[in-house]
Design a protein around this motif. Structure first.
Motif, PDB file in Angstrom:
ATOM      1  N   GLY A 223       0.598  -1.582   0.132  1.00  0.00           N
ATOM      2  CA  GLY A 223       0.053   0.069   0.286  1.00  0.00           C
ATOM      3  C   GLY A 223       1.231   1.768   0.164  1.00  0.00           C
ATOM      4  O   GLY A 223       0.267   2.668  -0.080  1.00  0.00           O
ATOM      5  N   HIS A 304      -6.009  -1.892  -2.376  1.00  0.00           N
ATOM      6  CA  HIS A 304      -5.737  -2.059  -0.925  1.00  0.00           C
ATOM      7  C   HIS A 304      -6.749  -0.188  -0.722  1.00  0.00           C
ATOM      8  O   HIS A 304      -7.531   0.085  -1.830  1.00  0.00           O
ATOM      9  N   ASP A 305      -6.808   0.307   0.371  1.00  0.00           N
ATOM     10  CA  ASP A 305      -7.964   1.601   1.171  1.00  0.00           C
ATOM     11  C   ASP A 305      -6.863   2.720   0.035  1.00  0.00           C
ATOM     12  O   ASP A 305      -8.059   3.379  -0.017  1.00  0.00           O
ATOM     13  N   LEU A 555      -3.205   3.708   4.983  1.00  0.00           N
ATOM     14  CA  LEU A 555      -3.866   2.370   5.223  1.00  0.00           C
ATOM     15  C   LEU A 555      -4.781   2.555   6.777  1.00  0.00           C
ATOM     16  O   LEU A 555      -4.170   3.145   7.741  1.00  0.00           O
ATOM     17  N   GLY A 558      -3.387  -1.815   8.502  1.00  0.00           N
ATOM     18  CA  GLY A 558      -2.408  -1.828   7.504  1.00  0.00           C
ATOM     19  C   GLY A 558      -1.289  -1.162   8.267  1.00  0.00           C
ATOM     20  O   GLY A 558      -1.294   0.236   9.079  1.00  0.00           O
ATOM     21  N   SER A 680      -5.066  -4.797   2.160  1.00  0.00           N
ATOM     22  CA  SER A 680      -5.167  -4.626   3.197  1.00  0.00           C
ATOM     23  C   SER A 680      -5.879  -4.066   4.530  1.00  0.00           C
ATOM     24  O   SER A 680      -7.317  -4.399   5.054  1.00  0.00           O
TER      25      SER A 680
END
Length: 687
Positions: A223, A304-305, A555, A558, A680
């Motif tokens: 991320g 991922h976020d 994140l 994470g 994430s």
């Protein structure tokens, strides 16, 4: 009917893969005995992967569903009895009428993705049926939605560099993708470039097969891709390695970006990403000094976020050095936009009685199945296996276990999802049907016609949804069209100049037809962004509440190098579940040959993390968090940075072991496009 029992017949690989290979099927006594590549295909040229080479193991699998089935035992028990197609269709139609009367048509939800990439299978009669029914809509955002949104903010159009041209690059960066396992023909082309002196760099969280093949592998924390891209931009602007003429003519926001990246020094970016500062310097200079550079943007970094921003940031890099004007330069996230077809004709949104019907994001299927207001009372699953592929699968399973949820599954096998169905219907394989295929990487459209007779009582999606449409008394004309009519209508789309010359007759004659790529030469002059230029600064992003310039956002779940977990953290490890070599998502996970090739589900754990937990290579381990648990064997390796654990492949639950990686993953949505955030995820591991 299929007359010829022996011979070699053209076909198309139906898997959800960029390569969309041309195939040859070898038949003896009416049965496929061998699958090979078609050497006449201009891109795939006879080379195929191990997955499709062993496709007969799947088509003739002893566990293929042959007849319609009705549940007789508890949900999840897998207890069913055979019924006729007439009985199945009658029961589905009757139950749907009852639900529509009692709860409205939006109580019914289709759930599908691209288990078969045939356009008619997933974007045709099925869409007509659910539109005419007035069901809830499904936002198919599980795979590439975040990355596509990020790319679109920058470039406007879902298209990039032509694959054939990339052999002219002298620097190739593979960013967040294991192409040897997921896009093998790009590797073949990259090898041609390599022989001409090109260097290959792989940036990833895991030293997968592609990273091992590269000239230089750069590992980073999950991320943190945006931060690394910004560090490269810092070096490019600082050292005068940008193409100022290109920036002035074809971009907006380059001056704002120049100032913005001053703070992303190699030292600062190193602290975030785990990449040494000297490597960031070296990477930035290598990119800026290359004559022709190409970036292949993989799937992983968008899960991922901050997945949309990861892709958006990387998409800015080719503009900084003017790569879009060079043959083989630029980047690709997807080339699917070149293939745009007549979706209104295929899907018939005009049939929908409720244009304002709700849309449910497929990543939130677990949440959706627990809605108290406007509850979902029926789900129709096809070309997907949500109990394995959807995030937060324990919650998803609890939803499918509801006795008041009427579930139909159309599939080749009794999947983890099908075990929770009320009606299971046998699906035809792609080699038993007529369909149209378009790659989201190369520029060829292909036709598949039936090569073998239907196995058992299997039916295609076109046949199935036409039957249901007629049984429900829906528009007769819409549900009477045959496959060739649908293909001709899909290709009749003058709004897309790239389809010029791609017709049903041409496909029947040649099997694969290249798009007319003439308009690509001037695409920079008419980008469909608000400014008509490459948007390094995006006003549209600002209006959407997003940073208008590329910006690293940590994140939600994470860690990066600036915030590593403390001793009190319950879940101190980041968990990544990328593809393995022999499955495609959950496809092939029930085929014994493919299981043997993968040697079972493994957790790759760094020696430092293993030692802290008393774990040795080969130990049975449990990976867990508040959402669920995963049981598998430990593989102690240094193929990733400490703090990251990796399990490749989506395995079905088996023999009492909890093997579904997505039991651990969250159903949050990414920063853009409603995308999934599979990677994430934080976990703990114990013996």
């Amino acid at each position: 009917m299929i007359d010829q029992k022996n011979g070699v017949f053209p076909a198309v690989c139906p898997l959800d893969c960029p390569d969309t290979c041309g195939l040859l099927l070898h038949k003896e006594d009416g049965k496929i005995v061998k699958v090979t590549g078609n050497p006449e295909h201009p891109i795939t040229q006879g080379a195929i992967c191990n997955k499709v080479r062993n496709m007969t193991e799947r088509i003739y699998h002893k566990e293929r569903i042959l007849y319609p089935l009705k549940r007789t035992g508890p949900k999840g028990s897998g207890e069913f009895q055979r019924i006729s197609w007439d009985e199945a269709v009658s029961e589905i139609a009757a139950r749907y009428r009852e639900l529509i009367d009692a709860y409205g048509p939006e109580s019914i939800l289709p759930y599908s993705f691209y288990g078969n990439m045939g356009i008619l299978s997933v974007d045709g009669m099925d869409r007509r049926f659910f539109n005419a029914l007035g069901s809830s809509r499904l936002d198919q955002a599980i795979c590439n939605a975040a990355g596509n949104a990020g790319w679109k903010y920058t470039m406007g159009f879902k298209g990039g560099t032509s694959p054939e041209d990339t052999e002219h690059a002298d620097l190739i960066i593979v960013w967040g993708g294991n192409l040897i396992s997921t896009n093998m023909h790009q590797i073949v082309i990259a090898e041609k470039a390599r022989k001409r002196g090109a260097k290959v760099i792989v940036i990833d969280v895991h030293q997968n097969r592609t990273a091992q093949w590269a000239d230089w592998f750069i590992p980073l924390y999950p991320g943190t891709d945006t931060a690394l891209a910004l560090g490269m931009m810092h070096v490019l602007f600082r050292d005068g390695l940008t193409d100022e003429a290109f920036l002035k003519r074809y971009t907006v926001g380059h001056e704002e970006l120049r100032e913005h990246v001053r703070s992303y020094t190699p030292e600062h970016v190193s602290a975030i990403t785990g990449v040494p500062a000297e490597d960031i310097e070296k990477l930035g200079r290598a990119y800026g000094e290359a004559s022709v550079s190409y970036i292949a943007i993989g799937n992983g970094l968008q899960h991922h976020d901050n997945g949309g921003m990861n892709v958006r940031s990387i998409a800015c890099l080719p503009a900084l050095t003017g790569q879009w004007l060079k043959k083989g330069g630029g980047a690709v996230k997807t080339n699917g936009g070149y293939h745009a077809m007549n979706s209104d004709y295929l899907e018939r949104p005009d049939l929908r009685p409720n244009p304002g019907a709700r849309t449910i994001n497929m990543n939130r299927i677990g949440e959706a199945l627990h809605l108290k207001e406007q509850p979902i009372k029926a789900v129709f699953v096809y070309c997907s296996n949500p109990l394995v592929v959807a995030p937060d699968t324990e919650r998803v399973q609890a939803g499918f276990a509801r006795e008041d949820l009427f579930t139909v599954v159309h599939d080749l096998f009794m999947t983890d999802t099908a075990k929770y169905a009320d009606i299971v219907l046998p699906a035809a394989s792609s080699f038993e049907t007529t369909d149209l295929y378009a790659s989201y990487w190369h520029h060829y459209v292909q036709l598949q016609e039936p090569v073998i007779e239907r196995i058992g009582e299997a039916k295609s999606n076109v046949e199935l949804f036409a039957m249901l449409g007629r049984a429900m008394g829906l528009d007769d004309e819409a549900f009477a069209e045959m496959e060739e009519e649908l293909i001709a209508g899909a290709l009749n789309y003058p709004e897309n100049p790239y389809l010029n010359g791609v017709t049903l007759d041409a496909l029947k004659e040649r099997r694969f037809v290249k798009l007319d790529m003439t308009p690509q030469a001037t695409f920079l002059d008419r980008l469909p962004t608000p400014s008509g230029k490459i948007e390094l600064y995006s006003e549209a992003m600002k209006e959407a509440g997003l940073p208008p310039l590329p910006e690293y956002i940590p994140l939600q779940e994470g860690y990066d190098g600036t915030r590593r977990p403390g001793a009190s953290e319950a879940y101190p490890l980041m968990f990544i579940s990328p593809p393995n070599h022999n499955f495609l998502n959950s496809t092939f996970a029930n085929v014994e040959k493919h299981q043997r090739l993968e040697k079972g589900p493994m957790l790759q754990i760094h020696p430092q993390d293993a030692a802290e937990r008393g774990i040795e290579d080969g130990d049975d381990v449990v990976v867990y968090n508040d959402r669920g648990r995963l049981e598998l064997k430990a593989l102690v390796t240094d193929k990733m940075l400490p703090g990251t654990v990796v399990s490749q492949g989506l395995w079905w639950d088996g023999k009492g072991r909890k093997q579904r990686a997505n039991a651990l993953t969250p159903d949050r949505l990414a920063d853009m496009g409603g995308g999934a955030v599979f990677f994430s995820t934080v976990v703990q591991v114990k013996r």
